[in-house]
Design an enzyme around this catalytic site. Structure first.
Site, PDB file in Angstrom:
ATOM      1  N   TYR A   1       0.857  -1.015  -0.158  1.00  0.00           N
ATOM      2  CA  TYR A   1      -0.090  -0.081  -0.034  1.00  0.00           C
ATOM      3  C   TYR A   1       1.091   1.178  -0.077  1.00  0.00           C
ATOM      4  O   TYR A   1       2.105   1.314   0.714  1.00  0.00           O
ATOM      5  CB  TYR A   1      -0.928   0.006   1.123  1.00  0.00           C
TER       6      TYR A   1
ATOM      7  N   TYR B   1      -0.603 -10.162   0.119  1.00  0.00           N
ATOM      8  CA  TYR B   1       0.382  -9.602   1.379  1.00  0.00           C
ATOM      9  C   TYR B   1       0.320 -10.253   2.696  1.00  0.00           C
ATOM     10  O   TYR B   1      -0.524 -10.370   3.279  1.00  0.00           O
ATOM     11  CB  TYR B   1       0.439  -7.779   1.625  1.00  0.00           C
TER      12      TYR B   1
ATOM     13  N   ARG C   1      -3.164 -11.852   3.232  1.00  0.00           N
ATOM     14  CA  ARG C   1      -4.472 -11.530   2.648  1.00  0.00           C
ATOM     15  C   ARG C   1      -4.521 -11.827   1.207  1.00  0.00           C
ATOM     16  O   ARG C   1      -3.749 -11.868   0.489  1.00  0.00           O
ATOM     17  CB  ARG C   1      -4.669 -10.096   2.758  1.00  0.00           C
TER      18      ARG C   1
ATOM     19  N   HIS D   1      -7.186  -8.767  -2.985  1.00  0.00           N
ATOM     20  CA  HIS D   1      -8.752  -7.734  -2.850  1.00  0.00           C
ATOM     21  C   HIS D   1      -8.452  -6.253  -3.158  1.00  0.00           C
ATOM     22  O   HIS D   1      -7.410  -5.687  -3.068  1.00  0.00           O
ATOM     23  CB  HIS D   1      -8.880  -7.984  -1.392  1.00  0.00           C
TER      24      HIS D   1
ATOM     25  N   HIS E   1     -10.521  -2.622  -1.780  1.00  0.00           N
ATOM     26  CA  HIS E   1     -11.454  -2.072  -0.822  1.00  0.00           C
ATOM     27  C   HIS E   1     -12.320  -1.121  -1.480  1.00  0.00           C
ATOM     28  O   HIS E   1     -12.149  -0.408  -2.320  1.00  0.00           O
ATOM     29  CB  HIS E   1     -10.643  -1.336   0.145  1.00  0.00           C
TER      30      HIS E   1
END
Lengths: 182, 235
Positions: free
Chosen positions: B104, B143, B153, B156, B158
């Protein structure tokens, strides 16, 4: 008859700051949808969000939704804001004090704002209301009346200075905030 | 003026409980008291008018300041509907995600993987008159997240959506078909109902993608709907 089922919520997680716009916490900001708004009393709203250990939730985000000083949601005031929590788990909004809002039936709701809390560790957001201490209408507000008297105080902000109100939010444990659902 | 119509009750198992023990961060953050159910007032039934004038759209996450991000370019499209099947027009959708390597663009993300300088991972789109939306991005990477032993995870994206009533507010995550991490993920599996979990997985759709340019995935959102029958007194 319902044909579809609402999409499941998933936690906002720790990285929502990618969609953060810190200026949204000031509903009266220059260049924002309420620029030049002159009605009502300008107020600051703040509070600390803590978890079941009393630790501050430094990665939470709070959304605010409120009516205008006359209690109207659709008369031009943009009653939406979003604030991140700081290193002490505190949110901070600048807005105008809402007026009494029409309730169901013939009821009148005391001035209030909706606060929704999103955070890592919250699989879905939780929502509550912030009322203002000392408002006579608090005594007859239909939502406050549904809250057991012993817990009602978790929804009532207190003044800390002229035009400044604070309401702490406890997600879990002693004095846990009352959350509302529809 | 008549009272606001109530919302349909939440279908059993379709929403994750706040107390989801497999997801460690919920332990100290879930309220232990049940929420108080109230009949909707104007406060819950209206929502802010979010328009492109105040909240500008940016529908291509795959390019940052003129530079192409690395990774597999994707197009995601679909519709926003309510539970009664009605399209939700002019719905603001916020989008955020990791880059193709699972990083991120955020200081708290310390995962040891190369960060793509050309991928910021933030988007914002609005549905059209028919409730349809579309954006271009890069397929996000998996990640690690330390929730349990060797926890990763699944891929995905969000999303944050605003409906026509504040009670419809939705923040969720979309997953990708065939991801072997899905059965291991406590966030995804916090949703008890298998059908509700499946609806968090997008579908490969060759009509959404663009030939010789990007794969396409279809994902529809459903916001809470209003009840056609009068609500019982919640007290």
């Amino acid at each position: 008859m319902s044909k579809l089922v609402a999409t499941a919520a998933q936690t906002i997680g720790p990285y929502w700051a990618l969609i953060e716009h810190p200026e949204w916490a000031d509903l009266l900001r220059a260049g924002g949808p309420n620029e030049g708004y002159a009605k009502g009393e300008r107020i600051a709203l703040s509070g600390q969000i803590t978890d079941g250990d009393g630790a501050p939730c430094v990665d939470a985000v709070v959304e605010l939704w409120q009516a205008d000083p006359e209690g109207d949601y659709e008369a031009g005031f943009h009653g939406y804001g979003r604030s991140r929590c700081d290193a002490e788990g505190r949110f901070h909004f600048t807005t105008v004090k809402p007026g009494p809002v029409k309730g169901r039936g013939n009821a009148t709701q005391a001035p209030h704002v909706t606060l929704s809390i999103f955070a890592r560790g919250l699989m879905n957001h939780v929502s509550t209301r912030l009322y203002f201490a000392g408002e006579p209408l608090n005594e007859t507000d239909p939502v406050l009346a549904q809250v057991p008297a012993a817990r009602r105080g978790t929804l009532v902000a207190r003044p800390t200075a002229p035009g400044a109100w604070t309401l702490d939010i406890r997600l879990q444990g002693d004095n846990e905030t009352v959350f509302l659902e529809v | 003026m008549s009272d606001p119509v109530g919302y349909l009750p939440v279908a059993p198992g379709s929403q994750p409980p706040l107390d989801s023990p497999g997801y460690g961060s919920t332990h100290k953050r879930h309220p232990k008291q049940a929420p108080i159910r109230i009949a909707p007032t104007l406060t819950e039934s209206l929502a802010p008018k979010l328009t492109e004038r105040d909240y500008p759209a940016f529908a291509d996450l795959s390019v940052h300041e003129g530079h192409q991000a690395q990774g597999e370019r994707i197009i995601v499209g679909g519709r926003v509907l309510d539970e009664n099947g009605r399209p939700v027009p002019h719905c603001m959708i916020e989008i955020w995600q990791a880059c193709s390597t699972g990083r991120y663009h955020h200081p708290l993300d310390t995962h040891d993987a190369p960060m793509d300088p050309n991928f910021k991972g933030e988007g914002r789109v609005f549905t059209d008159e028919n409730g349809a939306y579309r954006f271009v991005s890069i397929k996000p990477g998996a990640y690690p997240w330390r929730n349990h032993r060797n926890a990763w995870r699944p891929n995905h994206i969000h999303y944050s959506l605003f409906g026509t009533g504040f009670a419809q507010r939705l923040v969720t995550q979309m997953y990708f078909p065939g991801d072997p991490l899905l059965p291991l993920d406590p966030v995804f599996n916090a949703v008890a109902d298998a059908g509700a979990r499946d609806r968090l997985i997008c579908g490969l759709d060759m009509d959404v993608g663009r030939e010789e340019w990007a794969l396409g995935y279809r994902f529809d959102f459903v916001l809470r709907g209003r009840d056609a029958t009068p609500m019982e007194n919640p007290q």
